[in-house]
Scaffold this motif. Structure first.
Motif, PDB file in Angstrom:
ATOM      1  N   ARG A   1     104.209  65.040  66.599  1.00 38.43           N
ATOM      2  CA  ARG A   1     103.375  64.665  67.723  1.00 38.43           C
ATOM      3  C   ARG A   1     103.764  63.257  68.171  1.00 38.43           C
ATOM      4  O   ARG A   1     104.453  62.530  67.447  1.00 38.43           O
ATOM      5  CB  ARG A   1     101.891  64.718  67.351  1.00 38.43           C
ATOM      6  CG  ARG A   1     101.426  66.102  66.910  1.00 38.43           C
ATOM      7  CD  ARG A   1      99.989  66.078  66.445  1.00 38.43           C
ATOM      8  NE  ARG A   1      99.083  65.661  67.512  1.00 38.43           N
ATOM      9  CZ  ARG A   1      97.793  65.389  67.326  1.00 38.43           C
ATOM     10  NH1 ARG A   1      97.277  65.460  66.097  1.00 38.43           N
ATOM     11  NH2 ARG A   1      97.029  65.041  68.338  1.00 38.43           N
TER      12      ARG A   1
ATOM     13  N   HIS B   1      99.073  55.011  57.429  1.00 39.57           N
ATOM     14  CA  HIS B   1      97.685  55.413  57.655  1.00 39.57           C
ATOM     15  C   HIS B   1      97.147  54.499  58.756  1.00 39.57           C
ATOM     16  O   HIS B   1      97.135  53.272  58.602  1.00 39.57           O
ATOM     17  CB  HIS B   1      96.857  55.278  56.379  1.00 39.57           C
ATOM     18  CG  HIS B   1      97.334  56.174  55.276  1.00 39.57           C
ATOM     19  ND1 HIS B   1      96.953  57.496  55.175  1.00 39.57           N
ATOM     20  CD2 HIS B   1      98.176  55.936  54.234  1.00 39.57           C
ATOM     21  CE1 HIS B   1      97.526  58.038  54.125  1.00 39.57           C
ATOM     22  NE2 HIS B   1      98.279  57.119  53.532  1.00 39.57           N
TER      23      HIS B   1
ATOM     24  N   GLN C   1      91.120  58.507  62.373  1.00 37.94           N
ATOM     25  CA  GLN C   1      92.058  58.183  61.308  1.00 37.94           C
ATOM     26  C   GLN C   1      93.196  59.196  61.321  1.00 37.94           C
ATOM     27  O   GLN C   1      92.961  60.392  61.458  1.00 37.94           O
ATOM     28  CB  GLN C   1      91.349  58.210  59.939  1.00 37.94           C
ATOM     29  CG  GLN C   1      90.257  57.177  59.770  1.00 37.94           C
ATOM     30  CD  GLN C   1      90.808  55.770  59.561  1.00 37.94           C
ATOM     31  OE1 GLN C   1      91.989  55.581  59.239  1.00 37.94           O
ATOM     32  NE2 GLN C   1      89.937  54.774  59.735  1.00 37.94           N
ATOM     33  N   ARG C   2      94.415  58.714  61.171  1.00 41.04           N
ATOM     34  CA  ARG C   2      95.574  59.601  61.173  1.00 41.04           C
ATOM     35  C   ARG C   2      96.564  59.188  60.071  1.00 41.04           C
ATOM     36  O   ARG C   2      96.768  58.006  59.826  1.00 41.04           O
ATOM     37  CB  ARG C   2      96.300  59.568  62.524  1.00 41.04           C
ATOM     38  CG  ARG C   2      95.543  60.260  63.654  1.00 41.04           C
ATOM     39  CD  ARG C   2      95.540  61.763  63.458  1.00 41.04           C
ATOM     40  NE  ARG C   2      94.882  62.468  64.550  1.00 41.04           N
ATOM     41  CZ  ARG C   2      93.629  62.871  64.536  1.00 41.04           C
ATOM     42  NH1 ARG C   2      92.877  62.615  63.454  1.00 41.04           N
ATOM     43  NH2 ARG C   2      93.093  63.520  65.551  1.00 41.04           N
ATOM     44  N   ARG C   3      97.135  60.194  59.441  1.00 44.91           N
ATOM     45  CA  ARG C   3      98.240  59.984  58.489  1.00 44.91           C
ATOM     46  C   ARG C   3      99.529  60.361  59.218  1.00 44.91           C
ATOM     47  O   ARG C   3      99.696  61.497  59.649  1.00 44.91           O
ATOM     48  CB  ARG C   3      98.060  60.850  57.254  1.00 44.91           C
ATOM     49  CG  ARG C   3      99.206  60.761  56.249  1.00 44.91           C
ATOM     50  CD  ARG C   3      99.037  61.783  55.127  1.00 44.91           C
ATOM     51  NE  ARG C   3     100.132  61.733  54.185  1.00 44.91           N
ATOM     52  CZ  ARG C   3     101.290  62.379  54.350  1.00 44.91           C
ATOM     53  NH1 ARG C   3     101.491  63.108  55.457  1.00 44.91           N
ATOM     54  NH2 ARG C   3     102.242  62.294  53.432  1.00 44.91           N
ATOM     55  N   LEU C   4     100.436  59.401  59.356  1.00 46.38           N
ATOM     56  CA  LEU C   4     101.656  59.611  60.139  1.00 46.38           C
ATOM     57  C   LEU C   4     102.896  59.574  59.251  1.00 46.38           C
ATOM     58  O   LEU C   4     103.008  58.728  58.359  1.00 46.38           O
ATOM     59  CB  LEU C   4     101.791  58.543  61.222  1.00 46.38           C
ATOM     60  CG  LEU C   4     100.626  58.352  62.196  1.00 46.38           C
ATOM     61  CD1 LEU C   4     100.994  57.294  63.234  1.00 46.38           C
ATOM     62  CD2 LEU C   4     100.262  59.660  62.876  1.00 46.38           C
TER      63      LEU C   4
ATOM     64  N   TYR D   1      93.560  55.235  65.125  1.00 45.90           N
ATOM     65  CA  TYR D   1      94.206  55.452  66.420  1.00 45.90           C
ATOM     66  C   TYR D   1      93.169  55.735  67.496  1.00 45.90           C
ATOM     67  O   TYR D   1      92.206  56.481  67.260  1.00 45.90           O
ATOM     68  CB  TYR D   1      95.179  56.638  66.317  1.00 45.90           C
ATOM     69  CG  TYR D   1      95.996  56.865  67.567  1.00 45.90           C
ATOM     70  CD1 TYR D   1      97.082  56.048  67.869  1.00 45.90           C
ATOM     71  CD2 TYR D   1      95.685  57.906  68.438  1.00 45.90           C
ATOM     72  CE1 TYR D   1      97.842  56.254  69.015  1.00 45.90           C
ATOM     73  CE2 TYR D   1      96.439  58.121  69.590  1.00 45.90           C
ATOM     74  CZ  TYR D   1      97.515  57.283  69.871  1.00 45.90           C
ATOM     75  OH  TYR D   1      98.256  57.490  71.005  1.00 45.90           O
TER      76      TYR D   1
ATOM     77  N   ARG E   1      92.359  57.465  70.941  1.00 46.98           N
ATOM     78  CA  ARG E   1      92.829  58.493  71.860  1.00 46.98           C
ATOM     79  C   ARG E   1      91.848  58.614  73.024  1.00 46.98           C
ATOM     80  O   ARG E   1      90.805  57.958  73.051  1.00 46.98           O
ATOM     81  CB  ARG E   1      92.954  59.834  71.130  1.00 46.98           C
ATOM     82  CG  ARG E   1      91.651  60.331  70.529  1.00 46.98           C
ATOM     83  CD  ARG E   1      91.831  61.652  69.820  1.00 46.98           C
ATOM     84  NE  ARG E   1      90.542  62.199  69.375  1.00 46.98           N
ATOM     85  CZ  ARG E   1      90.393  63.386  68.813  1.00 46.98           C
ATOM     86  NH1 ARG E   1      91.451  64.151  68.607  1.00 46.98           N
ATOM     87  NH2 ARG E   1      89.193  63.799  68.449  1.00 46.98           N
TER      88      ARG E   1
ATOM     89  N   PHE F   1     102.583  59.454  69.615  1.00 47.11           N
ATOM     90  CA  PHE F   1     101.481  58.484  69.628  1.00 47.11           C
ATOM     91  C   PHE F   1     101.957  57.197  70.301  1.00 47.11           C
ATOM     92  O   PHE F   1     103.089  56.754  70.078  1.00 47.11           O
ATOM     93  CB  PHE F   1     101.017  58.156  68.200  1.00 47.11           C
ATOM     94  CG  PHE F   1     100.543  59.341  67.417  1.00 47.11           C
ATOM     95  CD1 PHE F   1      99.197  59.667  67.367  1.00 47.11           C
ATOM     96  CD2 PHE F   1     101.444  60.134  66.715  1.00 47.11           C
ATOM     97  CE1 PHE F   1      98.753  60.755  66.636  1.00 47.11           C
ATOM     98  CE2 PHE F   1     101.015  61.223  65.976  1.00 47.11           C
ATOM     99  CZ  PHE F   1      99.662  61.546  65.944  1.00 47.11           C
TER     100      PHE F   1
END
Length: 318
Positions: free
Chosen positions: A192, A155, A168-171, A158, A160, A194
């Motif tokens: 994707r 979590h 917020q991103r879940r990777l 990030y 951009r 990052f």
């Protein structure tokens, strides 16, 4: 060729365990009959190798048997030491591990191969980052690498380019790629891409994910680069280039020479504004023919510069 094949059989059985004659034949691209003869030759040479019959049968080495024979050719030994880039390994927290592994491999090599490997280390150095750019700080790289290795969800906060910039991103991190001194993580869902140095905050978790069957990181990255280039350079300019002129970025120029010896070619551009700055750097070695807007922008800038420098403010001299 036979000696190299015998070594390959030994190493395959040592690293993979039990293998059938058909599996060995497919791996070595020979016939099953050839594998039978090779196995007999290894047995006659005293290698503790035996075969089991039946559906679950196959050849295997005696438990605990390890050969010290590396099977490395001169070129393979040189490539091994050339491929071990200490910088990226250190960034991943594997610098000491790489050094220890190379030391062990070097000690196991015959004297001639060891000398070749040392020559490569002393004459070639890999430096991934480009000029005129500071190395990107990626403090969360070891944590990302650990999540990649253990298939753990991340979590992250990030940054951009588009608004809102911080998201917020879940990777689900599938793999890491080092490109021109920058680390990128390829993550699902998607997948994707990052930039690791754009991760502002990171919270590891115990949640595991399943890596997609058949996912090929190298193949994905090749497609990603191609698609990125296609998205980036959507425009085109028709230009004339003076003999010997090199464009400011790596782009293939397919064109024809006109009556003055200049090359007339169509060049992909990111935007009119970006191309304006790039082509101005070439000075009189380039003439923009199309698009009209870009030609007009260049002409206006040149006229402004001519007026500024024609109306000289410098003191002294004639």
């Amino acid at each position: 060729m036979k000696s190299a094949r015998l070594v390959s059989i030994l190493l395959l059985l040592q690293t993979r365990g039990r293998m059938t004659a058909a599996e060995l034949a497919a791996e070595l691209e020979v016939s099953v009959r050839t594998v039978y003869r090779d196995v007999e030759a290894l047995g006659a040479a005293g290698v503790p190798l035996y075969g089991d019959a039946g559906h679950a049968g196959g050849y295997r080495l005696l438990d605990g048997y390890r050969t010290r024979l590396t099977g490395l050719t001169t070129d393979e030994a040189e490539a091994l030491f050339l491929a071990g880039a200490p910088g990226p390994a250190a960034e991943l927290g594997l610098g000491s591990v790489l050094a220890a592994a190379q030391l062990k491999v070097r000690a196991a090599l015959p004297r001639e191969l060891r000398e070749h490997a040392d020559r490569v280390s002393g004459r070639f150095h890999l430096d991934a980052p480009g000029w005129y750019a500071d190395a990107a700080e990626a403090p969360y790289l070891p944590a990302v690498a650990d999540a990649v290795w253990n298939s753990r969800v991340l979590h992250v906060l990030y940054r951009r380019w588009a608004e809102p910039t911080d998201v917020q991103r879940r990777l689900e991190p599938y793999g890491l790629v080092l490109k021109a001194g920058r680390w990128y993580v390829v993550a699902g869902p998607g997948p994707r891409t990052f930039r690791v140095d754009q991760i502002l905050e990171l919270a590891p978790s115990d949640e595991e994910f399943t890596r997609p069957d058949g996912f090929d990181l190298a193949a994905y990255w090749t497609r990603y680069q191609r698609d990125f280039h296609d998205r980036l350079y959507r425009g085109e300019a028709l230009v004339r280039l003076a003999p010997g002129t090199t464009l400011p970025r790596a782009v293939r120029v397919d064109g024809h020479a006109d009556e003055e010896g200049w090359t007339v070619a169509r060049v992909p551009i990111e935007s009119v504004e970006r191309a304006h700055g790039e082509f101005l750097g070439l000075g009189a070695a380039v003439e923009i023919l199309e698009p009209a807007r870009l030609r007009a922008m260049i002409a206006a800038t040149v006229a402004e510069l001519a007026e500024r420098y024609g109306n000289s403010r410098a003191s002294g001299g004639d």
